[in-house]
Design an enzyme around this catalytic site. Structure first.
Site, PDB file in Angstrom:
ATOM      1  N   GLU A 125     -22.379 107.660  15.003  1.00 43.58           N
ATOM      2  CA  GLU A 125     -21.965 106.415  15.650  1.00 43.58           C
ATOM      3  C   GLU A 125     -20.879 106.666  16.687  1.00 43.58           C
ATOM      4  OE1 GLU A 125     -18.888 104.642  12.312  1.00 43.58           O
ATOM      5  OE2 GLU A 125     -20.962 103.989  12.241  1.00 43.58           O
TER       6      GLU A 125
ATOM      7  N   LYS B  26     -21.514  99.947   2.945  1.00 45.03           N
ATOM      8  CA  LYS B  26     -21.210  99.743   4.369  1.00 45.03           C
ATOM      9  C   LYS B  26     -22.450  99.865   5.249  1.00 45.03           C
ATOM     10  CE  LYS B  26     -16.446 101.227   4.385  1.00 45.03           C
ATOM     11  NZ  LYS B  26     -15.433 102.085   4.950  1.00 45.03           N
TER      12      LYS B  26
ATOM     13  N   ARG C 290     -14.369  90.062  -2.083  1.00 44.17           N
ATOM     14  CA  ARG C 290     -13.308  89.816  -3.085  1.00 44.17           C
ATOM     15  C   ARG C 290     -12.132  89.117  -2.403  1.00 44.17           C
ATOM     16  NH1 ARG C 290      -9.533  93.712  -1.397  1.00 44.17           N
ATOM     17  NH2 ARG C 290     -10.513  95.512  -0.437  1.00 44.17           N
TER      18      ARG C 290
END
Lengths: 478, 216
Positions: free
Chosen positions: A213, A119, A315
């Site tokens: 964040e 990520k 995916r």
């Protein structure tokens, strides 16, 4: 196109969908199963469409050597990982492609699985390509001064945005599963929280790195379905999905395509512009990184309509069907009834060109996917183990149901829910010309669904059908 | 009251069990030349560090894995038709007839004498870390249990929940499950002996030690 033999390295409904797509495309298939799955629909379907010689009992779906040994024994030429298991395991994809007897991995190249599977790395790549990401660090922070400065910047940014109560999230960069995360609402308390998380990370994860964040509340979770050909030169999107109806553990329960419905609902922001923005960013980023199969760009959209890229899933996803049912490809024989995203994935994975552009893709109506699970929404969505004694639904032209559970009438041999996997029972996808019609049909489907059983304590099997029904009326409301 | 004599007679009437040796995973089978009637030994050594008799090899992805006898006994039948063939996981290779040892007989009789705490439902069971550490350090019988003690972690469908012990206070005398294996509902997890009954249990052990004759 050359005929291939695909080994389906998965189980349940996704294995069944892959199997049907193989038959549709004229390829052979091989299925694997474990003892716990002997009653599963994918075993029955493989036996029915290919015979017992297409089935191999293995020790575990998670043992790569089992999968590869079966691939060799069955002379398979490609492996489809489905979702879960090996779908995002770049080491497995690399092993498949680089072994002495190489096979085709039906998915993106292993380097893309590796680069976009992390990520933080995805955030870095996205920022480098001008894609908006959640304000905050895109690498682990080890220095307290740097952390404080970053937190101050995020608080100031939120103030500029008119957010009354700003909040910063401090999390251990090597952590996961909700551990080692704290919220800070007051910059004066930041240092103590930072130190606490850093110490937690050092003790438990052997890495002091901390991520900082902006904490975003009440967001909507949107996705863009990207389809790209080998080589990564051509890519299109098949629209957006809204996956905001989730369980407490942040697992999706209802997915809707498109992601917003500005035609029938009013939003506090320009919803059409947001959808346009996230699809454009997703396809552009896909082209820039050379993405070369199907994939999902996952976004969060704030109540103010700011989209931030969260991650990329390299995916096929459970909810691919809801994008398929609302997309049309001009000039294609199957274009009228939607796109089979799994067949597209196989076709592109085997090296066929995309064969259409974004201009050829159109969208029609609204699709809703329901994930039907044996779980108790009233008890923190706890899975319910047991047996299904009656299961069935009314066939409708606007309804698709994917399930490994056989149709059962009272008195039939019950289906034992395997305990080694998620308690997913079925996916029901409804389609309507409008959101209103799709919701009505969704309620009709759920009300007519027959699903009865007994749990391991002899009590009635608990399912999430009522939860899905209740949430149907408010989907796509922000 | 436990009728040890009757139970011993019952076990003497059928003093063995048949153990199937199955393939742990897929692969190509290669037997090592054993025949029906051959005697094999199980693993031995203080930590069972010496493997039992080699029965076959299973080759997968160029890795040759030896398959050893898990108990001592006599080979009943060998499925020699599988020689050189690729087989699925769980395929039966051969059967061993294993005669019960004194420890096994004691274990079977004690299952009727101890308070059994059973699995409430089919799941994977683990001891909580504190209990696990105690058992590893001092053996099963070093752990005292009481009503309400958090003892197990129940894992099913990828979710974990705690499970407390209920029953009389005592020490764990026997553990009947392997951590991480699936256990059916109703199967015993542990056998607990109240401290005031330890002498009774010891009596059972002594009688079996004296009266049971090992066959091989």
């Amino acid at each position: 196109m050359a005929k291939h033999t695909l080994l389906i390295a998965n189980r349940g409904e996704i294995a069944m969908r892959i199997l049907r797509a193989c038959v549709k495309l004229g390829h052979d298939f091989v299925c694997v199963y474990t003892t716990a799955d002997e009653q599963s629909g994918h075993v029955r379907l493989a036996r029915e469409l290919g015979g017992p010689e297409r089935l191999y009992r293995i020790h575990s779906y998670q043992d790569p050597s089992e999968i590869l040994a079966v691939a060799d024994a069955s002379q398979a030429t490609a492996i489809h990982p489905g979702y879960g298991f090996f779908a995002e395991d770049f080491r497995f994809a690399r092993r498949v492609e680089t072994r002495q007897r190489p096979l085709i991995f039906i998915g993106p190249s292993w380097t893309l699985v590796r680069d976009l599977g992390d990520k933080i790395n995805t955030k870095r790549i996205a920022r480098a390509h001008g894609v908006p990401t959640i304000p905050g660090s895109d690498r682990p922070i080890y220095d307290e001064m740097e952390a404080v400065e970053l937190a101050q910047t995020i608080f100031a940014f939120q103030q500029d945005q008119g957010i009354a109560e700003g909040c910063v999230l401090v999390k251990a960069s090597a952590g996961g599963g909700g551990m080692g995360i704290e919220e800070v609402f007051d910059i004066d308390k930041f240092r103590s929280v930072y130190r606490r998380i850093r110490n937690y990370a050092k003790r438990n994860l052997s890495d002091e790195g901390v991520l900082i964040e902006q904490r975003i509340f009440d967001f909507n979770h949107l996705e863009v379905q990207v389809v790209a050909e080998r080589g990564g030169k051509n890519a299109v999107h098949l629209g957006t999905r809204n996956c905001s109806v989730q369980s407490l553990g942040r697992q999706k329960r209802i997915e809707v395509a498109p992601g917003f419905d500005p035609v029938s609902l009013t939003y506090a922001f320009d919803a059409a512009k947001v959808l346009d923005s996230i699809t454009t960013h997703s396809v552009n980023m896909s082209l820039q990184v050379g993405y070369d199969n199907v994939g999902t760009w996952e976004w969060i959209v704030t109540p103010r309509g700011d989209p931030f890229l969260m991650e990329v899933n390299t995916r096929i996803q459970v909810e691919n069907g809801v994008s398929g049912i609302t997309s049309r490809i001009r000039g294609r024989a199957d274009g009228q009834h939607g796109v089979d995203v799994i067949a597209e994935q196989i076709r592109l994975g085997l090296g066929e060109p995309l064969g259409y552009t974004q201009q050829d893709v159109t969208f029609a109506g609204v699709g809703i996917e329901y994930r039907i699970l044996a779980e108790d929404p009233a008890d923190r969505f706890t899975p319910c183990l047991g047996r299904i004694e009656a299961f069935g639904w009314r066939e409708e032209p606007w309804l698709q149901v994917f399930t490994q559970v056989p149709n059962l009438k009272d008195g039939d041999k019950p289906y034992e829910i395997p305990m080694d996997f998620d308690p997913n029972l079925a996916l029901g996808i409804v389609w309507g010309e409008s959101l209103d019609e799709a919701r009505k049909r969704g309620a009709e489907f759920l009300n007519a669904l027959v699903l009865r059983g007994t749990d391991t304590r002899g009590e009635p099997l608990r399912t999430n059908v009522s939860f899905l029904l209740n949430r149907t009326q408010t989907i796509l409301h922000f | 009251m436990l009728n040890v004599k009757e139970m011993l007679e019952e076990l003497n009437a059928s003093p063995y069990e048949e153990i199937e040796i199955n393939t742990p995973h897929t692969g190509v089978v290669e037997f090592v030349g054993l025949n029906a009637g051959d005697r094999v030994t199980g693993p031995s050594g203080k930590w069972l560090e010496r493997p039992g008799t080699l029965l076959a090899h299973l080759t997968r992805e160029r890795n040759k894995k030896p398959i050893y006898a898990t108990q001592k006994g006599q080979v009943m039948d060998i499925r020699s038709e599988l020689e050189g063939k690729f087989v699925e996981a769980g395929e039966r290779l051969l059967t061993i007839r294993h005669f019960l040892s004194k420890e096994e007989v004691i274990g079977r009789i004690l299952k009727k004498a101890l308070h059994l705490f059973c699995a409430p439902e089919r799941a994977k069971y683990y001891f909580v870390p504190e209990i696990d550490a105690k058992i590893k350090a001092g053996g099963e019988q070093s752990v005292k249990v009481r009503e309400g003690l958090d003892m197990f972690i129940v894992s099913r469908m990828k979710r974990e929940t705690p499970l407390s012990y209920s029953g009389p206070e005592g020490i764990i005398y026997a553990v009947y499950f392997q951590q991480g294996d699936n256990v059916d509902g109703g199967q015993p997890l542990i056998g607990v002996c109240p401290e005031n009954q330890l002498s009774l249990i010891q009596d059972v052990v002594n009688r079996v030690q004296g009266e049971w004759e090992e066959r091989d």
